[in-house]
Design a protein around this motif. Structure first.
Motif, PDB file in Angstrom:
ATOM      1  N   LEU A 207       0.835  -1.199   0.000  1.00 43.11           N
ATOM      2  CA  LEU A 207       0.000   0.000   0.000  1.00 43.11           C
ATOM      3  C   LEU A 207       0.874   1.255   0.000  1.00 43.11           C
ATOM      4  O   LEU A 207       0.586   2.239  -0.689  1.00 43.11           O
ATOM      5  CB  LEU A 207      -0.904  -0.010   1.239  1.00 43.11           C
ATOM      6  N   GLN A 208       1.924   1.200   0.781  1.00 42.30           N
ATOM      7  CA  GLN A 208       2.871   2.318   0.862  1.00 42.30           C
ATOM      8  C   GLN A 208       3.446   2.644  -0.523  1.00 42.30           C
ATOM      9  O   GLN A 208       3.550   3.804  -0.898  1.00 42.30           O
ATOM     10  CB  GLN A 208       4.007   1.902   1.798  1.00 42.30           C
ATOM     11  N   ARG A 210       2.056   1.986  -3.366  1.00 43.94           N
ATOM     12  CA  ARG A 210       1.031   2.416  -4.328  1.00 43.94           C
ATOM     13  C   ARG A 210       0.286   3.678  -3.887  1.00 43.94           C
ATOM     14  O   ARG A 210      -0.514   4.223  -4.641  1.00 43.94           O
ATOM     15  CB  ARG A 210       0.003   1.287  -4.518  1.00 43.94           C
ATOM     16  N   ALA A 211       0.483   4.119  -2.630  1.00 46.69           N
ATOM     17  CA  ALA A 211      -0.351   5.179  -2.044  1.00 46.69           C
ATOM     18  C   ALA A 211      -0.452   6.417  -2.922  1.00 46.69           C
ATOM     19  O   ALA A 211      -1.556   6.913  -3.190  1.00 46.69           O
ATOM     20  CB  ALA A 211       0.165   5.541  -0.656  1.00 46.69           C
ATOM     21  N   SER A 213      -0.127   6.782  -6.056  1.00 51.65           N
ATOM     22  CA  SER A 213      -0.903   6.599  -7.283  1.00 51.65           C
ATOM     23  C   SER A 213      -2.394   6.379  -6.973  1.00 51.65           C
ATOM     24  O   SER A 213      -3.247   6.576  -7.830  1.00 51.65           O
ATOM     25  CB  SER A 213      -0.358   5.408  -8.070  1.00 51.65           C
ATOM     26  N   LEU A 214      -2.692   5.964  -5.743  1.00 56.12           N
ATOM     27  CA  LEU A 214      -4.100   5.777  -5.372  1.00 56.12           C
ATOM     28  C   LEU A 214      -4.792   7.124  -5.141  1.00 56.12           C
ATOM     29  O   LEU A 214      -5.994   7.251  -5.283  1.00 56.12           O
ATOM     30  CB  LEU A 214      -4.206   4.949  -4.081  1.00 56.12           C
ATOM     31  N   ARG A 215      -4.004   8.115  -4.744  1.00 53.54           N
ATOM     32  CA  ARG A 215      -4.606   9.410  -4.396  1.00 53.54           C
ATOM     33  C   ARG A 215      -4.998  10.195  -5.641  1.00 53.54           C
ATOM     34  O   ARG A 215      -4.311  10.175  -6.654  1.00 53.54           O
ATOM     35  CB  ARG A 215      -3.622  10.248  -3.571  1.00 53.54           C
ATOM     36  N   ILE A 216      -6.129  10.867  -5.485  1.00 54.48           N
ATOM     37  CA  ILE A 216      -6.569  11.750  -6.558  1.00 54.48           C
ATOM     38  C   ILE A 216      -5.623  12.921  -6.592  1.00 54.48           C
ATOM     39  O   ILE A 216      -5.191  13.399  -5.545  1.00 54.48           O
ATOM     40  CB  ILE A 216      -7.990  12.284  -6.273  1.00 54.48           C
ATOM     41  N   ASP A 217      -5.315  13.378  -7.786  1.00 57.64           N
ATOM     42  CA  ASP A 217      -4.393  14.485  -7.908  1.00 57.64           C
ATOM     43  C   ASP A 217      -5.098  15.778  -7.551  1.00 57.64           C
ATOM     44  O   ASP A 217      -5.469  16.550  -8.434  1.00 57.64           O
ATOM     45  CB  ASP A 217      -3.886  14.556  -9.360  1.00 57.64           C
ATOM     46  N   ALA A 218      -5.285  16.004  -6.284  1.00 56.73           N
ATOM     47  CA  ALA A 218      -5.994  17.229  -5.860  1.00 56.73           C
ATOM     48  C   ALA A 218      -5.092  18.434  -6.047  1.00 56.73           C
ATOM     49  O   ALA A 218      -3.884  18.289  -6.145  1.00 56.73           O
ATOM     50  CB  ALA A 218      -6.395  17.112  -4.398  1.00 56.73           C
TER      51      ALA A 218
END
Lengths: 224, 251
Positions: A207-208, A210-211, A213-218
């Motif tokens: 998870l660390q 991939r984190a 890339s999981l987040r929306i590019d706010a």
């Protein structure tokens, strides 16, 4: 001077004033009036009995003192006038010693009762003041000591009040201490173990990685 | 761009769902399009606060999406309160099913966490959401770790007690290691005897993390229970002002 002797003989301590003005001087010279009852002649130099009586009754400090008017002026109108101004009793001159003693004792008894009533009301006022002081946070237990020493119901009220105020103050002190003690206690070693249990798993490591890339590019400006 | 905000707590009963619902309403009142996903699949509840009746109004739930039977958009229900005089924005709720069979199935089979991430992204696009709030399950498990990892902002709700302090230490550290860009703490249910400013200062210091608000224990909130969004029912209440502070820091 016969009057003075009769008073002494009756077991009392007379204080003599030559006229009304002198009497008012003597009464006002101390914090508390130095006498318990006043025998007042109507015919005097400087300030006559009516005016002296009026001034006594018009003064907060002396109003409660019983005044027995003794005078040769024995017409009914004078008696009525004196009683209206506030005299407790009236004795005609020449006076009867036995009657004077009886009137004196009755007035003194009345004065003592009045004093007790006055003291009671003052002490009730102290309890009322104490309640306001508790509200304002300025209550001192010592302010009720005199009232608490009474053996009657008012004394009991004062004692209960003192105790309750003490308990409330004690509780507030404890709560204040609690706020002071709001130190955040964390068992760091145990927290570290829990963190390790979580972060040392394969799932977490993955998870660390991939984190991001999981987040929306706010928008970056809002994320400090 | 939209932002994804997880509202998490280490233990249950911190007021996490209530906080989420109030933030959602206040953001919608500012004209934001707000999505709320009930990720507490094991014990769903936020739908009750929004007055959403699953039996009467629900076509699909989050569970249906996770099992691949619908798009997430189909499980999003408009729960914006008050058609007239309501907020300018809208609130879209994706509820979790309260049917015992559905809960049991998720617990037993789990779900594809990647599918959740894809679904949330699609939902943001489909509803043009400004903010997507995730009401997570308390504690730390694979699902909550995923929610935290996906978050642009993580809001941690805690009560001022020892267990929550320690749990929050764990959550904050885990979130840091996952690189969550921003974290905010909300201290909830603070007893009146505590100085709220002092709590905020100490909590900020101990976690090196900003405190968005210290909310007092509220009898009014207790009375309202879960039958409505507090900020909607009591717009002028001091507690609503504090919720508004939190919303302002998230908007």
């Amino acid at each position: 001077m016969v009057l003075s002797k009769t008073v002494s003989d009756a077991g009392h301590a007379p204080v003599i004033a030559e006229h009304g003005l002198r009497a008012l001087e003597l009464l006002g010279a101390t914090d508390e009036p130095p006498v318990d009852v006043i025998l007042l002649d109507l015919e005097m130099p400087e300030l006559d009995g009516y005016e002296t009586l009026a001034r006594l009754k018009g003064d907060e400090r002396f109003r409660h003192l019983p005044v027995i008017v003794i005078s040769a002026v024995d017409d009914l109108a004078s008696v009525v006038r004196c009683i209206e101004i506030g005299a407790t009793d009236y004795l005609p001159k020449p006076f009867n010693a036995a009657l004077l003693r009886a009137r004196l004792n009755a007035s003194l008894a009345e004065k003592r009762l009045a004093d007790l009533r006055l003291e009671y009301l003052e002490q009730v006022a102290r309890v009322v003041d104490a309640a306001a002081a508790v509200e304002a946070g300025s209550f001192e237990s010592a302010s009720l000591e005199a009232v608490a020493a009474r053996t009657d119901a008012l004394g009991q009220l004062a004692r209960v009040f003192q105790r309750m105020a003490r308990e409330v103050a004690e509780r507030e002190r404890r709560l204040e201490a609690q706020v002071q003690q709001l130190r955040i206690q964390i068992d760091e070693a145990r927290a570290d173990r829990k963190i390790a249990e979580i972060t040392e798993t394969e799932y977490f490591r993955d998870l660390q990685r991939r984190a991001a890339s999981l987040r929306i590019d706010a928008d970056s400006d809002g994320l400090g | 761009m939209a932002r994804l905000i997880s509202v998490h707590s280490f233990r249950g009963g911190t007021g996490k769902s209530n906080t989420t619902a109030n933030i959602a309403l206040l953001l919608a009142q500012q004209g934001r399009q707000v999505g709320v996903v009930d990720l507490d699949i094991q014990s769903p509840g936020i739908h009750v606060i929004f007055g959403f009746d699953q039996d009467r109004s629900m076509s699909h739930s989050l569970n249906d999406y996770l099992w691949g039977t619908c798009e997430l958009r189909a499980a999003a229900h408009d729960v914006t309160p008050g058609a007239n005089g309501g907020p300018a924005g809208r609130i879209w709720l994706v509820p979790s099913s309260i049917r015992p069979m559905d809960i049991a199935r998720v617990m037993q089979e789990g779900y594809d966490v990647n599918r959740l991430n894809e679904g949330l992204r699609a939902l943001i696009d489909a509803l043009s959401l400004d903010v997507l709030l995730l009401d997570t399950h308390p504690g730390i498990n694979e699902e909550t770790l995923l929610s935290i990892a996906m978050s642009n902002i993580l809001v941690i709700v805690l009560r001022p007690d020892e267990q929550d302090y320690e749990g929050t230490r764990v959550t904050v550290e885990v979130a840091r290691r996952l690189g969550v860009p921003r974290m905010l703490l909300v201290v909830n249910k603070a007893p009146d005897v505590f100085d709220r400013k002092a709590i905020a200062q100490q909590v900020e210091q101990i976690y090196s993390c900003p405190v968005a608000a210290v909310l007092p224990h509220s009898e009014d909130l207790m009375v309202l229970s879960s039958s409505g969004v507090f900020a909607g029912r009591y717009p002028d209440h001091p507690l609503t002002a504090l919720y508004r502070d939190i919303a302002a820091q998230l908007g």
